[in-house]
Write an enzyme that holds these catalytic residues in place. Structure first.
Site, PDB file in Angstrom:
ATOM      1  N   SER A   1       1.077  13.982   6.782  1.00  0.00           N
ATOM      2  CA  SER A   1      -0.355  13.704   6.574  1.00  0.00           C
ATOM      3  C   SER A   1      -1.095  15.029   6.625  1.00  0.00           C
ATOM      4  CB  SER A   1      -0.871  12.799   7.693  1.00  0.00           C
ATOM      5  OG  SER A   1      -2.282  12.741   7.667  1.00  0.00           O
TER       6      SER A   1
ATOM      7  N   TYR B   1      -1.122  11.304  16.547  1.00  0.00           N
ATOM      8  CA  TYR B   1      -0.804  11.175  15.112  1.00  0.00           C
ATOM      9  C   TYR B   1      -0.639  12.566  14.497  1.00  0.00           C
ATOM     10  CZ  TYR B   1      -1.023   9.470  10.281  1.00  0.00           C
ATOM     11  OH  TYR B   1      -0.732   9.186   8.964  1.00  0.00           O
TER      12      TYR B   1
HETATM   13  N1  LIG Z   1      -2.854   5.568   4.000  1.00  0.00           N
HETATM   14  C1  LIG Z   1      -3.255   6.748   4.409  1.00  0.00           C
HETATM   15  O1  LIG Z   1      -4.474   7.072   4.379  1.00  0.00           O
HETATM   16  C2  LIG Z   1      -2.248   7.775   4.884  1.00  0.00           C
HETATM   17  C3  LIG Z   1      -2.680   9.099   4.988  1.00  0.00           C
HETATM   18  C4  LIG Z   1      -1.780  10.063   5.404  1.00  0.00           C
HETATM   19  C5  LIG Z   1      -0.479   9.715   5.717  1.00  0.00           C
HETATM   20  N2  LIG Z   1      -0.090   8.418   5.631  1.00  0.00           N
HETATM   21  C6  LIG Z   1       1.296   8.094   5.995  1.00  0.00           C
HETATM   22  O2  LIG Z   1       1.897   7.443   4.888  1.00  0.00           O
HETATM   23  C7  LIG Z   1       2.996   6.634   5.345  1.00  0.00           C
HETATM   24  C8  LIG Z   1       2.910   5.263   4.690  1.00  0.00           C
HETATM   25  O3  LIG Z   1       1.722   4.641   5.119  1.00  0.00           O
HETATM   26  P1  LIG Z   1       0.894   3.630   4.200  1.00  0.00           P
HETATM   27  O4  LIG Z   1      -0.486   4.123   4.186  1.00  0.00           O
HETATM   28  O5  LIG Z   1       1.600   3.377   2.943  1.00  0.00           O
HETATM   29  O6  LIG Z   1       0.947   2.334   5.163  1.00  0.00           O
HETATM   30  P2  LIG Z   1       1.103   0.755   4.859  1.00  0.00           P
HETATM   31  O7  LIG Z   1       0.476   0.400   3.563  1.00  0.00           O
HETATM   32  O8  LIG Z   1       0.607   0.088   6.103  1.00  0.00           O
HETATM   33  O9  LIG Z   1       2.690   0.554   4.737  1.00  0.00           O
HETATM   34  C9  LIG Z   1       3.518   0.791   5.852  1.00  0.00           C
HETATM   35  C10 LIG Z   1       4.957   0.423   5.505  1.00  0.00           C
HETATM   36  O10 LIG Z   1       5.782   0.780   6.615  1.00  0.00           O
HETATM   37  C11 LIG Z   1       6.534  -0.362   7.040  1.00  0.00           C
HETATM   38  N3  LIG Z   1       6.721  -0.281   8.493  1.00  0.00           N
HETATM   39  C12 LIG Z   1       5.756  -0.240   9.464  1.00  0.00           C
HETATM   40  N4  LIG Z   1       6.327  -0.223  10.685  1.00  0.00           N
HETATM   41  C13 LIG Z   1       7.680  -0.248  10.475  1.00  0.00           C
HETATM   42  C14 LIG Z   1       8.805  -0.278  11.356  1.00  0.00           C
HETATM   43  N5  LIG Z   1       8.659  -0.315  12.702  1.00  0.00           N
HETATM   44  N6  LIG Z   1      10.050  -0.288  10.812  1.00  0.00           N
HETATM   45  C15 LIG Z   1      10.213  -0.289   9.466  1.00  0.00           C
HETATM   46  N7  LIG Z   1       9.192  -0.269   8.595  1.00  0.00           N
HETATM   47  C16 LIG Z   1       7.934  -0.261   9.102  1.00  0.00           C
HETATM   48  C17 LIG Z   1       5.702  -1.567   6.586  1.00  0.00           C
HETATM   49  O11 LIG Z   1       6.464  -2.755   6.374  1.00  0.00           O
HETATM   50  P3  LIG Z   1       6.783  -3.859   7.546  1.00  0.00           P
HETATM   51  O12 LIG Z   1       5.492  -4.104   8.262  1.00  0.00           O
HETATM   52  O13 LIG Z   1       7.353  -5.029   6.825  1.00  0.00           O
HETATM   53  O14 LIG Z   1       7.818  -3.208   8.423  1.00  0.00           O
HETATM   54  C18 LIG Z   1       5.167  -1.051   5.256  1.00  0.00           C
HETATM   55  O15 LIG Z   1       6.154  -1.227   4.254  1.00  0.00           O
HETATM   56  C19 LIG Z   1       2.894   6.604   6.875  1.00  0.00           C
HETATM   57  O16 LIG Z   1       3.859   7.471   7.420  1.00  0.00           O
HETATM   58  C20 LIG Z   1       1.485   7.125   7.147  1.00  0.00           C
HETATM   59  O17 LIG Z   1       1.401   7.768   8.400  1.00  0.00           O
HETATM   60  C21 LIG Z   1      -0.953   7.431   5.216  1.00  0.00           C
END
Ligand SMILES: NC(=O)c1ccc[n+]([C@@H]2O[C@H](COP(=O)([O-])OP(=O)(O)OC[C@H]3O[C@@H](n4cnc5c(N)ncnc54)[C@H](OP(=O)(O)O)[C@@H]3O)[C@@H](O)[C@H]2O)c1
Length: 259
Positions: free
Chosen positions: A144, A154
Site C-alpha cells: 500500500s 497497517y
Molecule cells: N482497497 C484499497 O484502498 C487498498 C489500498 C491499498 C492496499 N490495499 C491492499 O490490497 C489488498 C486487497 O484488498 P482489497 O481492497 O481488494 O480488499 P477486499 O475487496 O476486501 O478483498 C479482500 C480479499 O481477501 C480475502 N481475505 C480476507 N481475509 C482473508 C483470510 N483471512 N484468508 C484468506 N483470504 C482472505 C477476501 O475473501 P474472503 O473474505 O472470502 O476470505 C477477499 O477475496 C489488501 O492486501 C489491502 O491491504 C487495498
C-alpha cells in the site's frame, strides 16, 4: 488441473473480491490458468466458473483462511508442487482494522500481522523453492502507499512487504524471479466497507479503480521493478510521505460509517 509445459499458472490470494479478483481476471485474460485462494468457498467457485467461461483457462480453488497454519500450509504445499508449477504468485489477501492499535483486541492485531507479513513471507518462501529451481517466476506482494506513511500497524505491516520486495527483487531478479511490491492508494473494492470505514474521508479524485492498479502493477512487475505505485498522483503522495516529518503522515484516524 493439468498444465502443459508452455502454459502458465498464477496463484492469487484474496481472489474473490477487489484487487485480487482483478489480478485473477487480468492474468486469465493474458492466458494464465488460475489457482484462486480465499476463505469463502462458494464465491471462489463462482469466480472460477466465470474466469473459465470468459477466458477458456482452467481455474482451481483453494478455500483457506490465511491467518491459520492449516490454511497457509494448504497453499504453501500447492506452491511447492513442482509437478504443477506456479509461474506467478500474487500475495494480495488483506484486511483493515478501523480502530487504533490500543483499542483493538490483541488477537485481531495478531491476525492482521499474520495476514500481511507472516503469510506472504511463508508463501514467498514456498514459491521460491520451485521458481528458483526453474530459473523463472514472478511474485507480486500487494502492499500500500501507506507503507511510506506512519499510519499504525497497517503502515508497519505494508512497509515490511515493500522492504522485503526491494531486497528480494535484487536477490532473485538475477536468478529469473521478479518480485514487486504493488502500492495502491485508495481503491474502490470491498476493503473499506468490510472494516466499516466512512469512505468520504478521502476526496473523490484520490479513488482509483482496481483495473488501473492491477494493470500498472502487472506491467511494472513484468519490467522488473521492485516497487509499483500506480498513478502519477500517488507517486507524488508516496514521495511526500517519505520526506515529510512522521507526525504529518500519521493521521487523521480512520472514521467509522455513521448509522
Ligand atoms: N482497497 C484499497 O484502498 C487498498 C489500498 C491499498 C492496499 N490495499 C491492499 O490490497 C489488498 C486487497 O484488498 P482489497 O481492497 O481488494 O480488499 P477486499 O475487496 O476486501 O478483498 C479482500 C480479499 O481477501 C480475502 N481475505 C480476507 N481475509 C482473508 C483470510 N483471512 N484468508 C484468506 N483470504 C482472505 C477476501 O475473501 P474472503 O473474505 O472470502 O476470505 C477477499 O477475496 C489488501 O492486501 C489491502 O491491504 C487495498
Amino acid at each position: 488441473m493439468t498444465t502443459r509445459a508452455n502454459e502458465l499458472t498464477a496463484l492469487v490470494t484474496g481472489a474473490t473480491a477487489g484487487l485480487g479478483a482483478e489480478f485473477a481476471r487480468q492474468l486469465a485474460e493474458a492466458g494464465h490458468h488460475l489457482v484462486l485462494v480465499a476463505r469463502g468457498e462458494e464465491r471462489l467457485k463462482e469466480k472460477a466458473e466465470e474466469f473459465e467461461r470468459d477466458f477458456s483457462i482452467s481455474a482451481e480453488v483453494l478455500a483457506a483462511d490465511l491467518t491459520t497454519d492449516v490454511g497457509v500450509s494448504l497453499v504453501a504445499n500447492r506452491l511447492r508442487d513442482a509437478a504443477r508449477p506456479v509461474d506467478v504468485l500474487v500475495n494480495n489477501a488483506g484486511i483493515g482494522l478501523l480502530k487504533s492499535f490500543e483499542q483493538n483486541e490483541l488477537e485481531e492485531e495478531k491476525r492482521h500481522l499474520r495476514l500481511h507479513v507472516q503469510t506472504p513471507m511463508e508463501l514467498c518462501h514456498a514459491a521460491l523453492e520451485v521458481m528458483l529451481a526453474r530459473g523463472k517466476g514472478r511474485i507480486i506482494n500487494v502492499a500500500s502507499v501507506a507503507a511510506f506513511a506512519n499510519r499504525g500497524t497497517y503502515s508497519a505491516a505494508k512497509a515490511w512487504q515493500v522492504t522485503f520486495s526491494r531486497w528480494a527483487n535484487i536477490a532473485y531478479g538475477k536468478l529469473g524471479v521478479q518480485v514487486t511490491a504493488v502500492c495502491p492508494g485508495f481503491t474502490h473494492t470491498e476493503f473499506h466497507d468490510r472494516m466499516g470505514m466512512d469512505k468520504s474521508v478521502a476526496p473523490r479524485f484520490l479513488w482509483l479503480t482496481a483495473e488501473r492498479v492491477v494493470r500498472e502493477g502487472l506491467a511494472d512487475n513484468a519490467e522488473g521493478k521492485a516497487v509499483s505505485i500506480p498513478t502519477r498522483r500517488y507517486k507524488v503522495v508516496g514521495f511526500f510521505a517519505r520526506i515529510l516529518p512522521a507526525k504529518l503522515t500519521s493521521g487523521p484516524p480512520r472514521r467509522p460509517l455513521q448509522p
